[in-house]
Design an enzyme around this catalytic site. Structure first.
Site, PDB file in Angstrom:
ATOM      1  N   TYR A  33       0.832  -1.202   0.000  1.00 39.84           N
ATOM      2  CA  TYR A  33       0.000   0.000   0.000  1.00 39.84           C
ATOM      3  C   TYR A  33       0.862   1.246   0.000  1.00 39.84           C
ATOM      4  O   TYR A  33       2.073   1.181   0.223  1.00 39.84           O
ATOM      5  CB  TYR A  33      -0.951  -0.002   1.210  1.00 39.84           C
ATOM      6  CG  TYR A  33      -0.314   0.318   2.541  1.00 39.84           C
ATOM      7  CD1 TYR A  33       0.509  -0.594   3.185  1.00 39.84           C
ATOM      8  CD2 TYR A  33      -0.526   1.549   3.157  1.00 39.84           C
ATOM      9  CE1 TYR A  33       1.093  -0.289   4.416  1.00 39.84           C
ATOM     10  CE2 TYR A  33       0.039   1.862   4.384  1.00 39.84           C
ATOM     11  CZ  TYR A  33       0.850   0.940   5.007  1.00 39.84           C
ATOM     12  OH  TYR A  33       1.425   1.245   6.218  1.00 39.84           O
ATOM     13  N   GLU A 182      11.781   2.423  14.321  1.00 42.17           N
ATOM     14  CA  GLU A 182      10.850   3.462  13.836  1.00 42.17           C
ATOM     15  C   GLU A 182       9.552   3.339  14.602  1.00 42.17           C
ATOM     16  O   GLU A 182       9.407   2.477  15.472  1.00 42.17           O
ATOM     17  CB  GLU A 182      10.604   3.285  12.333  1.00 42.17           C
ATOM     18  CG  GLU A 182       9.916   1.987  11.985  1.00 42.17           C
ATOM     19  CD  GLU A 182       9.606   1.820  10.500  1.00 42.17           C
ATOM     20  OE1 GLU A 182       9.546   2.821   9.774  1.00 42.17           O
ATOM     21  OE2 GLU A 182       9.405   0.655  10.089  1.00 42.17           O
ATOM     22  N   LEU A 207      10.925   1.526   7.298  1.00 42.69           N
ATOM     23  CA  LEU A 207      10.384   1.934   6.003  1.00 42.69           C
ATOM     24  C   LEU A 207      11.103   3.214   5.607  1.00 42.69           C
ATOM     25  O   LEU A 207      11.244   4.128   6.435  1.00 42.69           O
ATOM     26  CB  LEU A 207       8.879   2.199   6.115  1.00 42.69           C
ATOM     27  CG  LEU A 207       8.243   2.622   4.788  1.00 42.69           C
ATOM     28  CD1 LEU A 207       8.106   1.429   3.855  1.00 42.69           C
ATOM     29  CD2 LEU A 207       6.884   3.255   5.026  1.00 42.69           C
TER      30      LEU A 207
END
Ligand code: PDD
Length: 285
Positions: A33, A182, A207
C-alpha cells in the site's frame, strides 16, 4: 469514510465497494500500500510514493497492474470524486484473487487495486503539533523486511493500540541491540542538545519514509546537521527535541517518551520550523 472508492476498474459508492473473499490481501496480507498526503486537493510527493510502490511490488514479485501514470490518474480522480481538500489518499495492490493456497497462484492472476480518499481535520492536526505528542517504546517484533510497505501490519496495529492504552499517540519499536527502529506508522527522529538531527539509516529495518527523504532536503537547505545512525531510547530521553514523520503527520513534535519529558515539555523550535518549512520542499501534483 470515503464516499467513493476505486475498486478494480470502477468508482463505486463506498457501501458497494467490495473485494472478493478469496483476495490474497484479505487471506494472507499478500499486498502492498501507499498513503499520500492531499493538500489543497493536490497530491504531495506522488512520484516518490509511486516509485516506492513499484519497489514494494517488485520485492514481493507482484505484477504492476497498470502504468504508474494511470495509477496517479486514479488517485487524483478518487480525491476529486470525494472532494478531498486536506486529507489522505490510500492505495492498495494485492496479488489478486485465487483459491486459497499459500504459494503464489500457478496461473497468473490480475493484481487487485483499491484506492480510497478521505478528508482530515487540518485544525486538529495543527493543534496536535502545537501541543506535541507522547510516544512509548516497545520491543521490535516485525519481520526484517519492513522496508517493503506491505499491508501485513499486525505488530504495528498492536503497538499502536498499546500506545493508545497508555495515553500515547505512537509506539517506537526497539530492536535487539536496544536501538529505536521506527514508529508503528512513522519514522523516528531526535535532535541532540548540540543540534544534530538524528534518524536511523534506511536499511531493511525501517520503512524508507517519503516524508523522511523530503525532510532531508529541508535540513540541507536550513544547514542543519543530519546524522543517519541508530539511537537508543535512553539517548532520546536526553534529547533536546524529538519528532516523528509520516505522510499523515508530516513533522509531529514529540514531548514525552516513556513518561520522560523531552526538553522543556513543549514542541521544540527546530521541529516546529521543520514542520513549517516542509511543504516548500514537497512536490505537488
Ligand atoms: N505510514 N514507517 C512506517 C512503519 C509507516 O507505516 C510509515 C507511514 C512511515 C512514514 O512513511 P512516509 O513518510 O512515506 O509516510 C514510516 C502511513 C502514513 C500509514 O501507514 O498510514
Amino acid at each position: 469514510m470515503s464516499r467513493f472508492a476505486y475498486v478494480n476498474g470502477r468508482y463505486l459508492p463506498s457501501r458497494d465497494a467490495c473485494v472478493n473473499v478469496e483476495d490474497r490481501g484479505y487471506q494472507f496480507a499478500d499486498g502492498v500500500y501507499e498513503v499520500c498526503e492531499v493538500r489543497g486537493g493536490r497530491l504531495v510527493d506522488a512520484p516518490r510514493h509511486l516509485a516506492r510502490l513499484q519497489r514494494s511490488l517488485s520485492e514481493l514479485r507482484i505484477a504492476m497492474p497498470m502504468p504508474l501514470v494511470s495509477i496517479e490518474f486514479i488517485m487524483h480522480e478518487t480525491v476529486r470524486r470525494n472532494r478531498v481538500d486536506y486529507g489522505l489518499v490510500y492505495l492498495q495492490i494485492t496479488r489478486g484473487v485465487a483459491r486459497r493456497d499459500h504459494a503464489f497462484p500457478v496461473t497468473a492472476v490480475k493484481p487487485s487495486i483499491v484506492v480510497t480518499a478521505k478528508n482530515l481535520s487540518y485544525e486538529k492536526n495543527q493543534a496536535a503539533a502545537k501541543s506535541g505528542i507522547a510516544v512509548i517504546t516497545t520491543p521490535e517484533n516485525r519481520w526484517p523486511r519492513v522496508d517493503i510497505k506491505s499491508v501485513s501490519l499486525l505488530p504495528n496495529v498492536l503497538a499502536k493500540q498499546q500506545a493508545k492504552e497508555k495515553g500515547a499517540s505512537e509506539a517506537w519499536f526497539v530492536d535487539r541491540d536496544g536501538c529505536v527502529t521506527e514508529g508503528s506508522s512513522s519514522n523516528a527522529w531526535i535532535i541532540t542538545r548540540d543540534g544534530r538531527v538524528v534518524t536511523r539509516p534506511a536499511d531493511n529495518y525501517i520503512l524508507s519514509g517519503i516524508t523522511r527523504a523530503v525532510l532531508m532536503n529541508v535540513l540541507e537547505a536550513l544547514q542543519l546537521r543530519l546524522e543517519e545512525r541508530a539511537f537508543t531510547p535512553e539517548e532520546s530521553y536526553d534529547a533536546a527535541e524529538a519528532f516523528i514523520t509520516s505522510a499523515s503527520q508530516i513533522v509531529m513534535p514529540v514531548i514525552k517518551i516513556d513518561d520522560r519529558i523531552i526538553g522543556d515539555g513543549k514542541p521544540g523550535s527546530v521541529s516546529q520550523r521543520l514542520r513549517d518549512e516542509f511543504h516548500r520542499f514537497a512536490y505537488f501534483s
